[in-house]
Design a protein around this motif. Structure first.
Motif, PDB file in Angstrom:
ATOM      1  N   PRO A  46       0.831  -1.208   0.000  1.00  0.00           N
ATOM      2  CA  PRO A  46       0.000   0.000   0.000  1.00  0.00           C
ATOM      3  C   PRO A  46       0.868   1.262   0.000  1.00  0.00           C
ATOM      4  O   PRO A  46       1.875   1.343   0.704  1.00  0.00           O
ATOM      5  N   GLY A  47       0.482   2.216  -0.812  1.00  0.00           N
ATOM      6  CA  GLY A  47       1.238   3.462  -0.928  1.00  0.00           C
ATOM      7  C   GLY A  47       2.222   3.477  -2.071  1.00  0.00           C
ATOM      8  O   GLY A  47       2.764   4.537  -2.409  1.00  0.00           O
ATOM      9  N   ALA A  48       2.479   2.321  -2.683  1.00  0.00           N
ATOM     10  CA  ALA A  48       3.433   2.264  -3.789  1.00  0.00           C
ATOM     11  C   ALA A  48       2.899   3.006  -5.009  1.00  0.00           C
ATOM     12  O   ALA A  48       1.697   3.019  -5.275  1.00  0.00           O
ATOM     13  N   ARG A  49       3.809   3.602  -5.754  1.00  0.00           N
ATOM     14  CA  ARG A  49       3.422   4.253  -7.003  1.00  0.00           C
ATOM     15  C   ARG A  49       3.151   3.183  -8.053  1.00  0.00           C
ATOM     16  O   ARG A  49       3.957   2.265  -8.232  1.00  0.00           O
ATOM     17  N   VAL A  50       2.032   3.304  -8.755  1.00  0.00           N
ATOM     18  CA  VAL A  50       1.648   2.319  -9.760  1.00  0.00           C
ATOM     19  C   VAL A  50       1.214   3.036 -11.035  1.00  0.00           C
ATOM     20  O   VAL A  50       0.905   4.234 -11.029  1.00  0.00           O
ATOM     21  N   TRP A  51       1.167   2.255 -12.131  1.00  0.00           N
ATOM     22  CA  TRP A  51       0.732   2.771 -13.418  1.00  0.00           C
ATOM     23  C   TRP A  51      -0.351   1.864 -13.964  1.00  0.00           C
ATOM     24  O   TRP A  51      -0.244   0.628 -13.899  1.00  0.00           O
ATOM     25  N   LEU A  52      -1.388   2.480 -14.548  1.00  0.00           N
ATOM     26  CA  LEU A  52      -2.542   1.751 -15.071  1.00  0.00           C
ATOM     27  C   LEU A  52      -2.733   2.058 -16.552  1.00  0.00           C
ATOM     28  O   LEU A  52      -2.538   3.188 -16.997  1.00  0.00           O
ATOM     29  N   SER A  53      -3.130   1.027 -17.311  1.00  0.00           N
ATOM     30  CA  SER A  53      -3.599   1.246 -18.674  1.00  0.00           C
ATOM     31  C   SER A  53      -5.125   1.294 -18.655  1.00  0.00           C
ATOM     32  O   SER A  53      -5.762   0.881 -17.681  1.00  0.00           O
ATOM     33  N   GLN A  54      -5.702   1.786 -19.738  1.00  0.00           N
ATOM     34  CA  GLN A  54      -7.165   1.892 -19.823  1.00  0.00           C
ATOM     35  C   GLN A  54      -7.643   1.272 -21.121  1.00  0.00           C
ATOM     36  O   GLN A  54      -7.147   1.587 -22.206  1.00  0.00           O
ATOM     37  N   SER A  55      -8.624   0.383 -21.020  1.00  0.00           N
ATOM     38  CA  SER A  55      -9.193  -0.283 -22.185  1.00  0.00           C
ATOM     39  C   SER A  55     -10.314   0.553 -22.776  1.00  0.00           C
ATOM     40  O   SER A  55     -11.060   1.227 -22.056  1.00  0.00           O
ATOM     41  N   SER A  56     -10.446   0.471 -24.104  1.00  0.00           N
ATOM     42  CA  SER A  56     -11.557   1.156 -24.782  1.00  0.00           C
ATOM     43  C   SER A  56     -12.792   0.263 -24.885  1.00  0.00           C
ATOM     44  O   SER A  56     -13.819   0.683 -25.440  1.00  0.00           O
ATOM     45  N   ASN A  57     -12.679  -0.963 -24.348  1.00  0.00           N
ATOM     46  CA  ASN A  57     -13.802  -1.903 -24.393  1.00  0.00           C
ATOM     47  C   ASN A  57     -14.852  -1.488 -23.362  1.00  0.00           C
ATOM     48  O   ASN A  57     -14.656  -1.645 -22.159  1.00  0.00           O
ATOM     49  N   GLY A  58     -15.982  -0.968 -23.846  1.00  0.00           N
ATOM     50  CA  GLY A  58     -17.012  -0.485 -22.942  1.00  0.00           C
ATOM     51  C   GLY A  58     -17.717  -1.570 -22.164  1.00  0.00           C
ATOM     52  O   GLY A  58     -18.462  -1.275 -21.212  1.00  0.00           O
ATOM     53  N   LYS A  59     -17.497  -2.848 -22.528  1.00  0.00           N
ATOM     54  CA  LYS A  59     -18.149  -3.955 -21.826  1.00  0.00           C
ATOM     55  C   LYS A  59     -17.386  -4.404 -20.583  1.00  0.00           C
ATOM     56  O   LYS A  59     -17.906  -5.201 -19.801  1.00  0.00           O
ATOM     57  N   ARG A  60     -16.167  -3.916 -20.431  1.00  0.00           N
ATOM     58  CA  ARG A  60     -15.394  -4.317 -19.252  1.00  0.00           C
ATOM     59  C   ARG A  60     -15.923  -3.647 -17.989  1.00  0.00           C
ATOM     60  O   ARG A  60     -16.145  -2.430 -17.964  1.00  0.00           O
ATOM     61  N   LYS A  61     -16.081  -4.452 -16.938  1.00  0.00           N
ATOM     62  CA  LYS A  61     -16.547  -3.898 -15.669  1.00  0.00           C
ATOM     63  C   LYS A  61     -15.495  -2.967 -15.085  1.00  0.00           C
ATOM     64  O   LYS A  61     -15.820  -1.918 -14.510  1.00  0.00           O
ATOM     65  N   TYR A  62     -14.221  -3.367 -15.215  1.00  0.00           N
ATOM     66  CA  TYR A  62     -13.110  -2.557 -14.716  1.00  0.00           C
ATOM     67  C   TYR A  62     -12.214  -2.217 -15.909  1.00  0.00           C
ATOM     68  O   TYR A  62     -11.384  -3.040 -16.329  1.00  0.00           O
ATOM     69  N   PRO A  63     -12.359  -1.052 -16.493  1.00  0.00           N
ATOM     70  CA  PRO A  63     -11.618  -0.730 -17.723  1.00  0.00           C
ATOM     71  C   PRO A  63     -10.122  -0.524 -17.526  1.00  0.00           C
ATOM     72  O   PRO A  63      -9.361  -0.578 -18.491  1.00  0.00           O
ATOM     73  N   HIS A  64      -9.670  -0.316 -16.281  1.00  0.00           N
ATOM     74  CA  HIS A  64      -8.256  -0.069 -16.033  1.00  0.00           C
ATOM     75  C   HIS A  64      -7.539  -1.367 -15.638  1.00  0.00           C
ATOM     76  O   HIS A  64      -8.108  -2.212 -14.950  1.00  0.00           O
TER      77      HIS A  64
END
Length: 239
Positions: A46-64
């Protein structure tokens, strides 16, 4: 391989194995998919720096999707499935020596015992079955270890690699190191002694073991350099 533009944030928690809550600089909290089934020791603080991608698929419950984490020992990619793509790209580019006689590459090829090989190389020299394992566990002194949790699946893959060996067929276990702090790789015998013993037997049967480190950055991943491999970490008591 290149990443799309990534969102940066701070990890709040990883939970239910496949979920992570991340706070963005704006204060917004996102729930992201965690594409790693392992223990992620040292990579989920917890507290660590992280990087996320984002999907363009609108059907995904969690796009990141959680891609990278800054650990106390260096930057790591926790998206373990990307290891296959990184290794394939390196083999196609001729980065890894010893595979010059195998120009054709296929993925997810059925082979021994109902398993699927991550990669199958073929050509005038014969065939090479390749199993790729992502390494993100980095302990003191830059020692990389695999697996980071008990892995019955990993032992099954070792058995399959042994089974297909013949005069024109090679078997290769390639540890793809996705952690910038790792300087050498060994089996994690204290975590999964069964995997360590299966790896010992596989090597004795003729399975080749390679360890290669990828350069990891928010821009992307690229297999860059070989690392030394030993069955057991240096200085560990004999088994």
């Amino acid at each position: 391989m290149q990443f799309p533009p990534l969102l940066q944030g701070r990890l709040l928690r990883r939970y239910k194995r496949f979920l992570a809550d991340v706070e963005l600089p704006s204060g917004e909290v996102l729930t992201a998919h965690c594409p790693n089934t392992g223990a992620m020791t040292g990579c989920a603080e917890p507290g660590a720096r992280v990087w996320l991608s984002q999907s363009s698929n609108g059907k995904r419950k969690y796009p990141h999707t959680w891609e990278l984490v800054e650990t106390s020992r260096g930057l790591a990619c926790i998206h373990s499935a990307l290891a296959n793509r990184v290794v394939r790209a390196a083999l196609e580019a001729g980065v890894v020596p010893g595979f010059e006689g195998y120009p054709d590459i296929a993925a997810e090829v059925p082979y021994a015992g109902g398993s699927r090989a991550d990669l199958l190389l073929s050509g005038p020299a014969g065939r090479v079955f390749v199993e790729v394992k992502a390494v993100t566990l980095c302990v003191e002194g830059g020692q990389g270890l695999f697996p980071d949790a008990v892995s019955a699946r990993g032992r099954k893959h070792l058995d399959a690699l042994r089974e297909v060996l013949d005069p024109r067929t090679r078997s290769v276990l390639l540890f793809c190191v996705l952690h910038s702090g790792v300087v050498r790789v060994s089996s994690a015998g204290t975590i999964d002694p069964g995997y360590r013993d299966a790896l010992r037997d596989a090597v004795a049967a003729g399975v080749e073991v390679l360890a290669w480190q990828a350069d990891v950055s928010p821009r992307g991943l690229a297999l860059a350099r070989p690392l030394p491999f030993s069955l057991d970490p240096p200085g560990s008591p004999p088994c």
